[in-house]
Design a protein around this motif. Structure first.
Motif, mmCIF file in Angstrom:
data_model
loop_
_atom_site.group_PDB
_atom_site.id
_atom_site.type_symbol
_atom_site.label_atom_id
_atom_site.label_comp_id
_atom_site.label_asym_id
_atom_site.label_seq_id
_atom_site.Cartn_x
_atom_site.Cartn_y
_atom_site.Cartn_z
ATOM 1 N N LYS B 312 50.872 54.174 78.881
ATOM 2 C CA LYS B 312 50.068 55.315 79.334
ATOM 3 C C LYS B 312 49.030 54.922 80.383
ATOM 4 N N THR B 313 48.984 53.656 80.788
ATOM 5 C CA THR B 313 48.041 53.325 81.858
ATOM 6 C C THR B 313 48.484 54.060 83.116
ATOM 7 N N ARG B 314 47.504 54.450 83.907
ATOM 8 C CA ARG B 314 47.811 55.245 85.095
ATOM 9 C C ARG B 314 48.165 54.303 86.241
ATOM 10 N N THR B 315 49.428 54.322 86.625
ATOM 11 C CA THR B 315 49.898 53.369 87.643
ATOM 12 C C THR B 315 50.628 54.067 88.788
ATOM 13 N N ASN B 316 50.507 55.376 88.874
ATOM 14 C CA ASN B 316 51.211 56.042 89.958
ATOM 15 C C ASN B 316 50.424 55.927 91.259
ATOM 16 N N TYR B 400 53.362 59.899 93.600
ATOM 17 C CA TYR B 400 54.553 59.183 93.140
ATOM 18 C C TYR B 400 55.629 60.181 92.719
ATOM 19 N N HIS B 401 55.226 61.150 91.920
ATOM 20 C CA HIS B 401 56.166 62.197 91.500
ATOM 21 C C HIS B 401 55.966 63.399 92.404
ATOM 22 N N SER B 450 55.086 48.757 89.337
ATOM 23 C CA SER B 450 55.249 50.035 88.637
ATOM 24 C C SER B 450 54.437 51.128 89.313
ATOM 25 N N GLY B 451 55.097 52.220 89.650
ATOM 26 C CA GLY B 451 54.412 53.359 90.255
ATOM 27 C C GLY B 451 54.080 53.153 91.714
ATOM 28 N N HIS B 456 48.100 47.769 91.093
ATOM 29 C CA HIS B 456 48.788 47.566 89.799
ATOM 30 C C HIS B 456 48.130 48.415 88.720
ATOM 31 N N GLY B 457 47.688 49.602 89.066
ATOM 32 C CA GLY B 457 47.029 50.464 88.069
ATOM 33 C C GLY B 457 45.698 50.942 88.616
#
Lengths: 398, 517
Positions: B312-316, B400-401, B450-451, B456-457
């Protein structure tokens, strides 16, 4: 999907009409959203049905989850403290599961129904924890609490009664075994499991077959050959204490729903060392439990027998008569079969050991007048009561 | 130590290289595994025949002098210092160099305010040094190192800053840059240019709380160096690679790590995509936390809630990158060729930035994006064929999305950026030979982050310091014994600082010493 309606306070069980017909007392209580009898007739008759004939209880409200998929075994093995890689198809295991801090979230049973197909039964709602635990595992988790019609049939005559009801193959069914069979034209799964510490079975059918299942048992009762009796939760509470089984949420506060620090309990603190396996792959809470194991025990949920015939309702436990308070009774009963008062008590340890002189301060009434007495407590290892027929295969016929 | 500890470092980015070098210097036998075929020359940078893009970071700063010292780096590694130019639609651009700001629209009052703002904020950033150059202190079960870091931080804030500056720091530290800049300046373009540094790379806009803190973490690099434009042959990376080799690090390229081997709840090596396994006493991962824990280590080896919290860490990421291959040097209104060596910003005012951010909350991209532009081929002629050039553009904001999917929006978004650029460089569209857009999803794939998040977050306050990436693994060691984090997912996060790699190396060295003693 279940058609459970959130607008209704209590959902009728699929056995509702049968249960209502047998309830003499209308003494109901809520259990997981269902109306369950506390006592259907009289407590004594229900208790003795469990201990000397055949009792029936509705298991519909018990939480049930179906876990399938290629990683089902790995997922469950990471969830619980026991090694489930050793659980063969057709077998059941009693399990507990912990949070990261090694505190017990709930207990239940895992049914290995088929390859990569399990049922997990739990005391409390677990879907959120199961889904959260499924990250990184290829599994499907379905709640099926409301989709299964399940009855618990327990007592010394249960084997003979169920055999007489037409269920074949029970003579070879071992404790914690699962039998898939067909009776009176419907598919029935039987497991030799229960919460009474005695010989007993749990019967599982599709919800639509609830009436068939009910009638299979109670038409047999009508023959007059067997005393088959609906029981309520009060009788169950007595026998589960005799069997030394714990109730998460009653005997101890469950983790993840505990607010105050140190109010939750680890498997060690509940005396469940025997189902914590450190030689298996990683499971949630393992690091914390290893660290706990290395420290001296600070407390345990102890099984106590007490002198006298007054059950220690809500009693504190003291170190020495009128000594220092050192614990509290979490569950208690008068055991008719043992003629003793029994208690599960949360007791503080001293230097890793239980205090050697435990006393309970018991308040009780005689004709509405309050009295107090002190009762010496003895620590009991293992179950308070058990019977060889629980493990015998084939069980003794009646 | 009679026998040296075998260490594997995963990833040949700057943090991986720094961590590996320092471990080797401390006497460990270190192998660094990089999935690509080269450390300093990333092969996929040629986006058109003869045209090369810079790496993920197109602006560099120097490493902290203490870190340079620890690595024995002698030469100044990064390229020529560069200035920032905030572009104005009418050509009244504003130039920033060091403490100076110049432009026809900038009043004397704003110029003076800028000088004192720089002085003040650089001192705040400097006051954070004890926190950034050490492992983040635990607040529960503190050891002496934790207490020492906190004491140094307290000293630095109270006596380094002085009473009135400390009061001001505590006032602005947690609030948004929008309010602070409105208090200090009149000029819209000045405010916008400063706030770009607070928000670019984060899922934040000037009005987002804690953007003063993100600004300070970025400004930290400027307490000891000035930014420069990054080029194809990443000179910092080349230098770090050389120092790693000199320290005895065994660098293996084309060595894609598939998973960390965990036995008896301990990391004891890695398995490569080739199937080869390599054993080690210590594994340090410079990959982000999701990659490290969910892919390399595997959820099955970790507690459920820990895995949940990591997942659930925010990485987007919210920045896209556009690379343009240009026939000729582009001509921007009112800018000289020398000016084009700088860093150009298109962000007319803070509200423009805020409006560019708003759509990302709903899965849409900016219609009028914020752009940060470099032309690295002006610094390194080998990045493009003779006389031709490469433009690199960071674009805010690109979620990202994306609701309609990036495949359906790629061309439109590229065109929006080119249209935005051509308002300042009218001939640009006719100069374009080839273009490449990297969305956050592309950045995720190409750089294995990731993202596609630069840092990195998110560097939000709940994912910083002793909560980076999450509490419980914020001191570089992880719940899995012998597995460490050494990349930007760990404190103090992203940016080309090398501090996570440095802090991690010191932590690993201290912990192995404890164990062997």
């Amino acid at each position: 999907m279940s058609d459970h309606n959130y607008l209704s306070t209590h959902e009728p069980s699929p056995f509702d009409s049968g249960i209502r017909a047998q309830s003499q007392t209308e003494n109901w209580t809520g259990w997981n959203g269902y109306l369950s009898p506390r006592i259907a007739d009289t407590l004594a008759s229900e208790y003795f049905a469990i201990r000397s004939s055949c009792s029936v209880m509705d298991l519909t409200p018990m939480e049930k989850y179906r876990i399938t998929g290629p990683d089902a075994t790995a997922f469950l093995n990471r969830l619980v403290t026991r090694d489930l890689t050793k659980l063969r198809v057709g077998r059941v295991a009693y399990v507990v599961w912990c949070n990261d801090e090694g505190k017990v979230i709930d207990d239940g049973t895992v049914f290995h129904l088929a390859e990569n197909d399990y049922r997990l039964c739990a005391q409390h709602h677990q879907l959120d924890w199961l889904l959260l635990s499924s990250i990184g595992f290829d599994v499907s988790i379905q709640k099926e609490t409301h989709d299964i019609a399940a009855l618990s049939v327990q007592g010394p005559t249960s084997f003979s009664a169920l055999s007489a009801a037409g269920i074949k193959g029970l003579e070879t069914l071992k404790p914690f075994g699962i039998l898939n069979t067909n009776v009176n034209g419907f598919e029935l799964t039987v497991s030799r499991t229960g919460f009474t510490g005695d010989l007993g079975y749990e019967l599982w059918a599709e919800r639509a077959r609830a009436d068939d299942l009910w009638n299979t048992l109670f038409t047999l009762k009508d023959t007059g050959l067997f005393d088959i009796r609906l029981i309520g939760l009060d009788a169950l509470e007595m026998v589960r204490i005799e069997a030394g089984f714990i109730m998460p949420g009653w005997d101890f506060n469950t983790a993840e729903s505990t607010i105050r620090a140190d109010h939750d309990r680890s498997p060690f603190e509940l005396g469940l060392d025997w189902i914590v396996n450190f030689d298996k792959p990683y499971f949630t809470g393992k690091s914390a439990l290893l660290a706990e194991k290395a420290r001296p025990a600070t407390r345990r949920l102890l099984k106590l027998t007490l002198e006298g015939n007054k059950p220690p309702v809500g009693s504190f436990i003291f170190h020495g008569k009128k000594g220092k308070q050192t614990g509290a009774v979490m569950a208690q009963t008068w055991s008719p079969i043992l003629k003793r008062c029994l208690a599960l008590a949360d007791v503080d340890f001293i230097d890793g050991h239980p205090p050697n002189d435990l006393w309970a301060e018991i308040y009780y009434q005689k004709e509405l007048k309050w009295h107090v007495k002190w009762a010496r407590c003895e620590i009991v290892e293992g179950q308070f009561w058990s019977h060889p027929r629980r493990r015998a295969t084939p069980p003794m016929p009646f | 130590m009679t026998e040296s500890t075998r260490a594997i470092v995963i990833g040949g980015g700057h943090n991986g290289l720094i961590c590996a070098t320092l471990l080797a210097k401390a006497g460990h036998a270190v192998t660094l595994l990089e999935g690509r075929s080269s450390i300093a020359n990333a092969p996929d940078l040629e986006f058109a025949p003869g045209f090369f893009s810079p790496g993920l970071a197109h602006i560099h700063t120097e490493l902290h002098p203490k870190l340079r010292q620890a690595l024995n780096l002698t030469s100044k590694s990064t390229g020529t210092k560069t200035k920032t130019i905030a572009l104005d639609g009418q050509g009244a651009h504003i130039h920033f160099y060091g403490d100076k700001v110049e432009g026809t629209s900038v009043s004397d009052v704003d110029q003076a305010a800028y000088a004192s703002f720089r002085k003040e904020f650089l001192s705040y950033a400097k006051a954070l040094t004890p926190l950034l150059l050490n492992r983040p202190p635990r607040l529960k079960n503190m050891d002496r190192g934790d207490q020492f870091t906190l004491a140094k931080l307290g000293w630095s804030l109270r006596f380094g800053l002085g009473a009135s500056s400390m009061r001001e720091f505590l006032r602005v530290g947690g609030i948004n840059i929008y309010d602070v800049l409105n208090e200090l300046f009149d000029n819209k373009l000045v405010k916008a240019a400063i706030s770009v540094d607070a928000v670019m790379g984060h899922h934040m806009a000037p009005r987002t709380p804690t953007t003063v803190l993100t600004y300070l973490t970025r400004l930290f690099a400027e307490t000891h160096s000035e930014p420069s434009v990054a080029t194809k042959v990443d000179s910092l990376h080349r230098e770090l690679e050389a120092s790693a080799i000199a320290a005895g690090v065994d660098i293996k390229t084309d060595a894609w790590v598939e998973k960390v081997i965990i036995e008896n709840d301990r990391a004891n090596g890695v398995q490569l995509a080739s199937g080869q396994t390599m054993l080690a006493d210590i594994v340090a991962s410079s990959a982000d936390a999701k990659n490290t824990f969910l892919k390399l280590a595997g959820a099955a080896n970790l507690d459920a809630m820990f895995v949940h919290r990591i997942s659930k860490t925010r990485t987007n990421g919210s920045v896209a990158r556009l690379h343009l291959a240009l026939k000729d040097i582009p001509s921007f209104t009112n800018l000289t060729t020398e000016d084009l060596k700088g860093r150009l910003l298109i962000a007319p005012d803070m509200r423009y930035i805020e409006r560019a951010f708003n759509p990302t909350k709903y899965g849409e991209h900016a219609e009028q994006p914020v752009l940060e532009i470099t032309i690295p081929s002006l610094h390194d002629a080998t990045m493009a064929p003779d006389g031709q050039h490469v433009m690199s553009v960071n674009i805010c904001y690109a979620p990202y999305h994306l609701k309609q999917g990036w495949d359906n929006a790629r061309d439109k978004f590229t065109q929006i950026c080119i249209d935005t650029l051509s308002a300042y460089a009218p001939n640009l569209p006719s100069q374009i030979i080839q273009k490449e857009l990297l969305t956050p999803q592309d950045i995720e794939t190409r750089f294995n982050i990731s993202g596609g998040h630069w840092h990195h977050g998110e560097l939000a306050i709940d994912q910083s310091f002793m909560m980076r990436p999450i509490h419980g693994t914020a001191q570089y060691n992880t719940p899995i014994e012998n597995l460490f984090l050494c990349g930007a997912a760990a404190h103090p996060g992203g940016g080309i600082t090398g501090l996570p790699g440095w802090n991690a190396a010191r932590r690993i060295i201290a912990m192995t010493k404890d164990k062997s003693s």
